[in-house]
Design a protein around this motif. Structure first.
Motif, PDB file in Angstrom:
ATOM      1  N   LEU A 191       1.151  -1.152   0.020  1.00 14.07           N
ATOM      2  CA  LEU A 191      -0.128   0.011   0.042  1.00 14.07           C
ATOM      3  C   LEU A 191       0.863   1.197  -0.007  1.00 14.07           C
ATOM      4  N   VAL A 192       0.812   1.833  -1.076  1.00 14.27           N
ATOM      5  CA  VAL A 192       1.754   3.066  -0.999  1.00 14.27           C
ATOM      6  C   VAL A 192       0.978   4.451  -1.374  1.00 14.27           C
ATOM      7  N   ASN A 193       1.376   5.252  -0.028  1.00 12.67           N
ATOM      8  CA  ASN A 193       0.517   6.624   0.073  1.00 12.67           C
ATOM      9  C   ASN A 193       1.340   7.781  -0.343  1.00 12.67           C
ATOM     10  N   GLU A 210      -2.567  -0.755  -9.050  1.00 12.53           N
ATOM     11  CA  GLU A 210      -3.688  -0.374  -8.644  1.00 12.53           C
ATOM     12  C   GLU A 210      -4.020   1.089  -8.100  1.00 12.53           C
ATOM     13  N   THR A 211      -4.570   2.137  -8.688  1.00 13.54           N
ATOM     14  CA  THR A 211      -4.721   3.212  -8.069  1.00 13.54           C
ATOM     15  C   THR A 211      -6.170   3.487  -7.568  1.00 13.54           C
ATOM     16  N   CYS A 212      -6.309   4.061  -6.333  1.00 15.48           N
ATOM     17  CA  CYS A 212      -7.799   4.367  -5.749  1.00 15.48           C
ATOM     18  C   CYS A 212      -8.376   5.327  -6.639  1.00 15.48           C
ATOM     19  N   VAL A 213      -9.422   4.843  -7.208  1.00 14.33           N
ATOM     20  CA  VAL A 213     -10.075   5.800  -8.062  1.00 14.33           C
ATOM     21  C   VAL A 213     -10.626   7.107  -7.707  1.00 14.33           C
ATOM     22  N   ALA A 214     -11.225   7.138  -6.343  1.00 12.07           N
ATOM     23  CA  ALA A 214     -11.406   8.413  -5.740  1.00 12.07           C
ATOM     24  C   ALA A 214     -10.428   9.224  -5.693  1.00 12.07           C
ATOM     25  N   ALA A 215      -9.279   9.015  -4.804  1.00 12.21           N
ATOM     26  CA  ALA A 215      -8.232   9.454  -4.595  1.00 12.21           C
ATOM     27  C   ALA A 215      -7.561  10.213  -6.085  1.00 12.21           C
ATOM     28  N   ALA A 216      -7.595   9.076  -7.272  1.00 10.66           N
ATOM     29  CA  ALA A 216      -7.014   9.534  -8.253  1.00 10.66           C
ATOM     30  C   ALA A 216      -7.731  10.787  -8.886  1.00 10.66           C
ATOM     31  N   LEU A 217      -9.138  10.547  -8.887  1.00 15.22           N
ATOM     32  CA  LEU A 217      -9.959  11.617  -9.429  1.00 15.22           C
ATOM     33  C   LEU A 217      -9.738  12.801  -8.835  1.00 15.22           C
ATOM     34  N   ARG A 218      -9.516  12.980  -7.330  1.00 19.97           N
ATOM     35  CA  ARG A 218      -9.159  14.401  -6.771  1.00 19.97           C
ATOM     36  C   ARG A 218      -7.787  15.051  -7.308  1.00 19.97           C
ATOM     37  N   ARG A 219      -6.903  14.248  -7.550  1.00 20.39           N
ATOM     38  CA  ARG A 219      -5.545  14.348  -7.992  1.00 20.39           C
ATOM     39  C   ARG A 219      -5.251  14.564  -9.585  1.00 20.39           C
ATOM     40  N   GLY A 220      -6.261  14.415 -10.216  1.00 19.36           N
ATOM     41  CA  GLY A 220      -5.953  14.566 -11.655  1.00 19.36           C
ATOM     42  C   GLY A 220      -5.520  13.569 -12.447  1.00 19.36           C
ATOM     43  N   VAL A 221      -5.546  12.352 -11.891  1.00 20.51           N
ATOM     44  CA  VAL A 221      -5.129  11.115 -12.581  1.00 20.51           C
ATOM     45  C   VAL A 221      -6.360  10.203 -13.024  1.00 20.51           C
ATOM     46  N   LEU A 222      -6.439  10.257 -14.270  1.00 19.05           N
ATOM     47  CA  LEU A 222      -7.696   9.493 -14.886  1.00 19.05           C
ATOM     48  C   LEU A 222      -7.390   8.662 -15.893  1.00 19.05           C
ATOM     49  N   SER A 223      -8.026   7.518 -15.986  1.00 14.72           N
ATOM     50  CA  SER A 223      -7.967   6.413 -16.783  1.00 14.72           C
ATOM     51  C   SER A 223      -8.995   7.026 -18.235  1.00 14.72           C
ATOM     52  N   PRO A 224      -8.825   6.326 -19.239  1.00 15.63           N
ATOM     53  CA  PRO A 224      -9.737   7.020 -20.353  1.00 15.63           C
ATOM     54  C   PRO A 224     -11.158   6.842 -19.963  1.00 15.63           C
ATOM     55  N   ALA A 225     -11.674   5.577 -19.140  1.00 16.69           N
ATOM     56  CA  ALA A 225     -12.902   5.589 -19.018  1.00 16.69           C
ATOM     57  C   ALA A 225     -13.558   6.526 -17.902  1.00 16.69           C
ATOM     58  N   GLY A 273     -11.376   0.539  -6.645  1.00 17.82           N
ATOM     59  CA  GLY A 273     -11.876   0.949  -5.299  1.00 17.82           C
ATOM     60  C   GLY A 273     -11.144   0.500  -4.311  1.00 17.82           C
ATOM     61  N   LEU A 274     -11.634   0.916  -2.970  1.00 12.56           N
ATOM     62  CA  LEU A 274     -11.245   0.208  -1.813  1.00 12.56           C
ATOM     63  C   LEU A 274     -11.471  -1.126  -1.593  1.00 12.56           C
ATOM     64  N   GLY A 275     -12.511  -1.768  -2.296  1.00 16.38           N
ATOM     65  CA  GLY A 275     -12.805  -2.912  -2.132  1.00 16.38           C
ATOM     66  C   GLY A 275     -11.698  -3.955  -2.488  1.00 16.38           C
ATOM     67  N   SER A 276     -10.881  -3.484  -3.470  1.00 12.86           N
ATOM     68  CA  SER A 276      -9.553  -4.184  -3.967  1.00 12.86           C
ATOM     69  C   SER A 276      -8.628  -4.291  -2.824  1.00 12.86           C
ATOM     70  N   LEU A 277      -8.468  -3.309  -2.148  1.00 17.22           N
ATOM     71  CA  LEU A 277      -7.476  -3.499  -0.900  1.00 17.22           C
ATOM     72  C   LEU A 277      -8.043  -4.064   0.114  1.00 17.22           C
ATOM     73  N   ALA A 278      -9.345  -4.034   0.246  1.00 16.82           N
ATOM     74  CA  ALA A 278      -9.885  -5.014   1.287  1.00 16.82           C
ATOM     75  C   ALA A 278      -9.884  -6.426   1.033  1.00 16.82           C
ATOM     76  N   GLU A 279      -9.906  -6.820  -0.293  1.00 17.54           N
ATOM     77  CA  GLU A 279      -9.689  -8.182  -0.729  1.00 17.54           C
ATOM     78  C   GLU A 279      -8.414  -8.481  -0.529  1.00 17.54           C
ATOM     79  N   ALA A 280      -7.277  -7.869  -0.857  1.00 20.08           N
ATOM     80  CA  ALA A 280      -5.970  -7.751  -0.416  1.00 20.08           C
ATOM     81  C   ALA A 280      -5.751  -8.349   0.910  1.00 20.08           C
ATOM     82  N   LEU A 281      -6.346  -7.278   1.660  1.00 19.64           N
ATOM     83  CA  LEU A 281      -5.961  -7.693   3.226  1.00 19.64           C
ATOM     84  C   LEU A 281      -6.359  -8.623   3.825  1.00 19.64           C
ATOM     85  N   LEU A 282      -7.542  -9.459   3.130  1.00 20.30           N
ATOM     86  CA  LEU A 282      -7.908 -10.840   3.371  1.00 20.30           C
ATOM     87  C   LEU A 282      -7.268 -11.831   2.971  1.00 20.30           C
TER      88      LEU A 282
END
Length: 128
Positions: free
Chosen positions: A6-8, A76-91, A111-120
């Protein structure tokens, strides 16, 4: 053992993203499996295709891309954090009616669900 990182920290300006990359390289060299790297908060900037370091500087974005290609690691980039910082996928650029995207391949927005899955699922999750 299996790992997720997890890279912050931002791609440049702090040492945390570079430390995460060095740690990832050592994990793989020691024979462990790195399943994914999840970029959160300012860490999402590691996925920008618009970084252009000087010729004598380490290109961390390219290093992450090589690591992913050579060792089948999901970036994987967190989509919500990326949108706030101007890092956008084509979609995301299309959905928000923006003129361009800048998410570097093979980074993907999740999404954060991906991180939650990794935690488990992983033996270890290490945060930088």
């Amino acid at each position: 053992m299996t790992f997720t990182l997890l890279v912050n920290g931002s791609v440049y300006g702090t040492q945390s993203a570079r430390n995460a990359y060095l740690f990832a390289s050592r994990v793989i060299a020691k024979g462990h499996t790195l399943r994914s790297v999840f970029f959160y908060q300012d860490g999402v900037q590691n996925g920008s295709a618009l970084t252009a370091p000087a010729n004598d500087e380490f290109d961390l974005v390219a290093a992450w891309q090589r690591l992913a290609a050579e060792h089948n690691v999901r970036l994987e980039t967190c989509v919500a954090a990326a949108l706030r910082r101007g890092v956008l996928s084509p979609a995301e650029a299309e959905q928000h009616q923006l003129p361009a995207s800048n998410l570097a391949a093979p980074f993907e927005q999740t999404g954060l669900g991906s991180l939650a899955e990794a935690l488990l699922a992983q033996d270890r999750v290490v945060q930088f």
